[in-house]
Write a protein that holds these residues in place. Structure first.
Motif, PDB file in Angstrom:
ATOM      1  N   ASP A 116       0.812  -1.221   0.000  1.00  0.00           N
ATOM      2  CA  ASP A 116       0.000   0.000   0.000  1.00  0.00           C
ATOM      3  C   ASP A 116       0.843   1.266   0.000  1.00  0.00           C
ATOM      4  O   ASP A 116       1.934   1.301   0.570  1.00  0.00           O
ATOM      5  CB  ASP A 116      -0.890   0.065   1.258  1.00  0.00           C
ATOM      6  CG  ASP A 116      -2.138  -0.786   1.157  1.00  0.00           C
ATOM      7  OD1 ASP A 116      -2.536  -1.141   0.031  1.00  0.00           O
ATOM      8  OD2 ASP A 116      -2.724  -1.076   2.212  1.00  0.00           O
ATOM      9  N   SER A 117       0.301   2.292  -0.641  1.00  0.00           N
ATOM     10  CA  SER A 117       0.809   3.657  -0.496  1.00  0.00           C
ATOM     11  C   SER A 117      -0.166   4.378   0.422  1.00  0.00           C
ATOM     12  O   SER A 117      -1.342   4.030   0.478  1.00  0.00           O
ATOM     13  CB  SER A 117       0.833   4.378  -1.843  1.00  0.00           C
ATOM     14  OG  SER A 117       1.741   3.766  -2.719  1.00  0.00           O
TER      15      SER A 117
ATOM     16  N   TYR B 161      -5.357   4.688   2.369  1.00  0.00           N
ATOM     17  CA  TYR B 161      -4.473   3.665   1.824  1.00  0.00           C
ATOM     18  C   TYR B 161      -4.938   3.319   0.410  1.00  0.00           C
ATOM     19  O   TYR B 161      -6.140   3.239   0.157  1.00  0.00           O
ATOM     20  CB  TYR B 161      -4.497   2.414   2.703  1.00  0.00           C
ATOM     21  CG  TYR B 161      -3.783   2.627   4.023  1.00  0.00           C
ATOM     22  CD1 TYR B 161      -2.573   2.003   4.275  1.00  0.00           C
ATOM     23  CD2 TYR B 161      -4.319   3.449   4.995  1.00  0.00           C
ATOM     24  CE1 TYR B 161      -1.913   2.200   5.484  1.00  0.00           C
ATOM     25  CE2 TYR B 161      -3.667   3.650   6.201  1.00  0.00           C
ATOM     26  CZ  TYR B 161      -2.464   3.024   6.440  1.00  0.00           C
ATOM     27  OH  TYR B 161      -1.813   3.234   7.627  1.00  0.00           O
TER      28      TYR B 161
ATOM     29  N   HIS C 287      -1.492  -0.383  -5.662  1.00  0.00           N
ATOM     30  CA  HIS C 287      -0.829   0.103  -6.877  1.00  0.00           C
ATOM     31  C   HIS C 287      -1.826   0.348  -8.017  1.00  0.00           C
ATOM     32  O   HIS C 287      -1.763   1.358  -8.714  1.00  0.00           O
ATOM     33  CB  HIS C 287       0.255  -0.899  -7.309  1.00  0.00           C
ATOM     34  CG  HIS C 287       1.017  -0.484  -8.515  1.00  0.00           C
ATOM     35  ND1 HIS C 287       1.878   0.588  -8.507  1.00  0.00           N
ATOM     36  CD2 HIS C 287       1.025  -0.977  -9.780  1.00  0.00           C
ATOM     37  CE1 HIS C 287       2.394   0.736  -9.719  1.00  0.00           C
ATOM     38  NE2 HIS C 287       1.892  -0.195 -10.507  1.00  0.00           N
TER      39      HIS C 287
ATOM     40  N   LYS D  78      -3.909   3.529  -7.300  1.00  0.00           N
ATOM     41  CA  LYS D  78      -3.073   4.735  -7.402  1.00  0.00           C
ATOM     42  C   LYS D  78      -2.832   5.104  -8.862  1.00  0.00           C
ATOM     43  O   LYS D  78      -2.847   6.276  -9.222  1.00  0.00           O
ATOM     44  CB  LYS D  78      -1.754   4.494  -6.675  1.00  0.00           C
ATOM     45  CG  LYS D  78      -0.897   5.724  -6.554  1.00  0.00           C
ATOM     46  CD  LYS D  78       0.329   5.432  -5.728  1.00  0.00           C
ATOM     47  CE  LYS D  78       1.173   6.689  -5.586  1.00  0.00           C
ATOM     48  NZ  LYS D  78       2.385   6.425  -4.829  1.00  0.00           N
TER      49      LYS D  78
END
Length: 102
Positions: free
Chosen positions: A52-53, A63, A66, A69
């Motif tokens: 997660d980013s 959160y 990929h 995002k």
């Protein structure tokens, strides 16, 4: 780097959410449609994942994986309307968002 702005109304509603102690707030993308594929974004209570980013705005952490995002615009606004709930808006207009939170 993504810039997420949260309106006052959305921030007020986010602060009312009661997430379970071991859960996080996730922005999740889902493909919909046939030939003219469209993205639908959901705000869900979920478990965190290693890949997660984290997007931080106004003290709130979101959160994203990929795939999600990659499909979000660089400049987004999260707003809240009493009739429709949370909605993401970009320079291209509103983006589909469902909220699956208690």
């Amino acid at each position: 780097m993504m810039n997420l702005k949260i309106t006052e109304m959305a921030l007020h509603e986010l602060k009312k959410l009661k997430l379970a102690t071991d859960k996080i707030l996730r922005i999740d993308a889902e493909m919909q449609g046939g030939c003219g594929t469209m993205m639908k974004f959901k705000l869900i209570e979920d478990d965190s994942r290693k890949s997660d980013s984290v997007i931080r705005s106004e003290g709130v952490e979101f959160y994203v994986d990929h795939f999600t995002k990659r499909n979000l615009d660089d400049e987004l606004t999260l707003d809240y309307h009493s009739e429709t709930g949370f909605v993401f808006e970009s320079e291209w207009g509103p983006m589909g968002l469902e909220c699956h939170l208690a």
